[in-house]
Write a protein that holds these residues in place. Structure first.
Motif, PDB file in Angstrom:
ATOM      1  N   PRO A  73       0.804  -1.232   0.000  1.00 33.29           N
ATOM      2  CA  PRO A  73       0.000   0.000   0.000  1.00 33.29           C
ATOM      3  C   PRO A  73       0.841   1.289   0.000  1.00 33.29           C
ATOM      4  O   PRO A  73       0.356   2.342  -0.430  1.00 33.29           O
ATOM      5  CB  PRO A  73      -0.848  -0.116   1.268  1.00 33.29           C
ATOM      6  CG  PRO A  73      -0.269  -1.221   2.070  1.00 33.29           C
ATOM      7  CD  PRO A  73       0.484  -2.105   1.135  1.00 33.29           C
ATOM      8  N   GLU A  74       2.094   1.204   0.485  1.00 35.46           N
ATOM      9  CA  GLU A  74       2.929   2.426   0.455  1.00 35.46           C
ATOM     10  C   GLU A  74       3.644   2.550  -0.880  1.00 35.46           C
ATOM     11  O   GLU A  74       4.342   1.626  -1.311  1.00 35.46           O
ATOM     12  CB  GLU A  74       3.990   2.353   1.559  1.00 35.46           C
ATOM     13  CG  GLU A  74       3.469   2.710   2.919  1.00 35.46           C
ATOM     14  CD  GLU A  74       4.496   2.396   3.997  1.00 35.46           C
ATOM     15  OE1 GLU A  74       5.704   2.616   3.761  1.00 35.46           O
ATOM     16  OE2 GLU A  74       4.073   1.888   5.051  1.00 35.46           O
ATOM     17  N   MET A 113      -2.880  -6.256   2.764  1.00 39.45           N
ATOM     18  CA  MET A 113      -2.629  -5.067   3.584  1.00 39.45           C
ATOM     19  C   MET A 113      -3.593  -3.942   3.243  1.00 39.45           C
ATOM     20  O   MET A 113      -3.610  -2.907   3.892  1.00 39.45           O
ATOM     21  CB  MET A 113      -1.181  -4.595   3.395  1.00 39.45           C
ATOM     22  CG  MET A 113      -0.167  -5.584   3.959  1.00 39.45           C
ATOM     23  SD  MET A 113       1.523  -5.159   3.515  1.00 39.45           S
ATOM     24  CE  MET A 113       1.885  -3.887   4.709  1.00 39.45           C
ATOM     25  N   THR A 114      -4.372  -4.138   2.168  1.00 42.46           N
ATOM     26  CA  THR A 114      -5.383  -3.147   1.798  1.00 42.46           C
ATOM     27  C   THR A 114      -6.469  -3.874   1.006  1.00 42.46           C
ATOM     28  O   THR A 114      -6.482  -5.106   0.972  1.00 42.46           O
ATOM     29  CB  THR A 114      -4.739  -1.968   1.026  1.00 42.46           C
ATOM     30  OG1 THR A 114      -5.745  -1.021   0.709  1.00 42.46           O
ATOM     31  CG2 THR A 114      -4.042  -2.392  -0.249  1.00 42.46           C
ATOM     32  N   SER A 115      -7.381  -3.122   0.369  1.00 45.81           N
ATOM     33  CA  SER A 115      -8.507  -3.796  -0.296  1.00 45.81           C
ATOM     34  C   SER A 115      -8.043  -4.571  -1.530  1.00 45.81           C
ATOM     35  O   SER A 115      -7.014  -4.251  -2.139  1.00 45.81           O
ATOM     36  CB  SER A 115      -9.555  -2.768  -0.711  1.00 45.81           C
ATOM     37  OG  SER A 115      -9.046  -2.014  -1.797  1.00 45.81           O
ATOM     38  N   ASP A 118      -7.698  -2.279  -4.559  1.00 43.49           N
ATOM     39  CA  ASP A 118      -6.455  -1.489  -4.579  1.00 43.49           C
ATOM     40  C   ASP A 118      -5.265  -2.372  -4.945  1.00 43.49           C
ATOM     41  O   ASP A 118      -4.416  -1.981  -5.747  1.00 43.49           O
ATOM     42  CB  ASP A 118      -6.185  -0.860  -3.197  1.00 43.49           C
ATOM     43  CG  ASP A 118      -7.026   0.385  -2.982  1.00 43.49           C
ATOM     44  OD1 ASP A 118      -7.704   0.808  -3.943  1.00 43.49           O
ATOM     45  OD2 ASP A 118      -7.031   0.904  -1.850  1.00 43.49           O
ATOM     46  N   GLU A 119      -5.222  -3.551  -4.350  1.00 43.66           N
ATOM     47  CA  GLU A 119      -4.078  -4.432  -4.624  1.00 43.66           C
ATOM     48  C   GLU A 119      -4.025  -4.826  -6.083  1.00 43.66           C
ATOM     49  O   GLU A 119      -2.953  -4.871  -6.694  1.00 43.66           O
ATOM     50  CB  GLU A 119      -4.137  -5.680  -3.735  1.00 43.66           C
ATOM     51  CG  GLU A 119      -3.844  -5.352  -2.278  1.00 43.66           C
ATOM     52  CD  GLU A 119      -3.454  -6.572  -1.471  1.00 43.66           C
ATOM     53  OE1 GLU A 119      -4.031  -7.651  -1.711  1.00 43.66           O
ATOM     54  OE2 GLU A 119      -2.578  -6.450  -0.598  1.00 43.66           O
TER      55      GLU A 119
END
Ligand code: LER
Ligand code: MN
Length: 278
Positions: A73-74, A113-115, A118-119
């Motif tokens: 995510p970063e 680590m995220t949706s 998004d991934e």
């Protein structure tokens, strides 16, 4: 024309390069898959010994550790992973390899680590960037799904295909590793056939991740499928000792049977089956 065979040298880690190519030449291999750690190799030595022993680097097996996460995510972490992949593309160019492997997330990352949305967008965006760079230096990328114990993200070929179909690249394809596929696919041969021309690289290992012929995977329909889809890249053995972190063998260096013994056994087993194909 028959298949060309190659060996992933992760289990040779720590050996000098000449010993590796001599072994592959001795047992009838035409290709070698290098470990995606550029600092391990002297590229001019690789090219020199490959020429001498008639071995071609068919692929680089990128090593996706926690710091190399294309879907993190970063943004800065994704950029770091893209930089690593670019260094592998440069390595591929330096040793005349036509293929490099790309996996979206690291080995051992088994939770998002995220949706999911998004991934998937990060995967498409990062792999597009890697693929464009790879093209600029003359190499292809192959997206490899792994089994559920190594990643939650993409486990089956059709999931990798979803990423591929969202890329604007003509140098990208799907990778099918029979060890992962024996856990995740309903039928390995059918999964290969479904990919057809999109399959641009494969790893072969038996159900126990050792030499084909030592486990319970039936390689006849698998090789028949590769023949039927006119698979023209190298068939690469990727054999790994029974450890939960597949990259642990780069540190251990104790897997003696994966050297002469399995290198010879794998190609003999597959060539025998190949001679029986329709
Ligand atoms: C790499 O090719 C692979 O198959 C994974 O298990 C990570 O080593
Ligand atoms: Mn693999």
């Amino acid at each position: 024309m028959g298949f060309k065979y190659s060996y992933n040298t992760i289990v040779y880690s720590g050996e000098d390069y000449l010993t590796q190519v001599k072994r592959l030449n001795k047992f009838g291999y035409e290709g070698i898959e290098l470990v995606g750690e550029p600092s391990w190799y002297d590229f001019s030595e690789v090219n020199k010994f490959n020429l001498e022993y008639n071995i071609k680097v068919n692929s680089i097996c990128s090593i996706f550790t926690a710091e190399r996460d294309l879907i993190h995510p970063e943004k800065s972490m994704r950029e770091k992973a893209i930089e690593y992949c670019k260094s592998i593309a440069d390595m591929a160019a330096a040793v005349n390899s036509t293929t490099m492997i790309v996996a979206p997330s690291p080995v051992g990352k088994i939770e998002a680590m995220t949706s999911e949305k998004d991934e998937m967008n990060y995967a498409i965006d990062s792999i597009q960037k890697v693929g464009e760079y790879a093209k600029s230096v003359g190499t292809n990328i192959s997206i490899e799904p792994w089994n559920r114990y190594e990643t939650y993200f993409i486990n089956r070929l059709e999931q990798a295909e979803k990423i591929l179909d969202n890329l604007s690249l003509d140098n990208a394809g799907i990778h099918g590793d029979t060890f992962h596929m024996s856990i995740e696919e309903a039928n390995i041969a059918d999964a290969y056939k479904k990919m057809g021309k999109k399959l641009n690289h494969c790893h072969l290992a038996d159900s126990n991740r050792a030499a084909p012929g030592t486990g319970h995977t039936d390689f006849k329909p698998i090789l028949q499928a590769l023949k039927d889809i006119n698979f023209s890249n190298y068939i690469t053995m990727e054999l790994i000792p029974p450890v939960s972190d597949p990259f642990a063998c780069v540190r251990g260096g104790k897997a003696e049977e994966f050297k002469d013994n399995y290198t010879e056994q794998s190609i003999n087993h597959l060539k025998k089956i190949e001679s029986q194909l329709k």
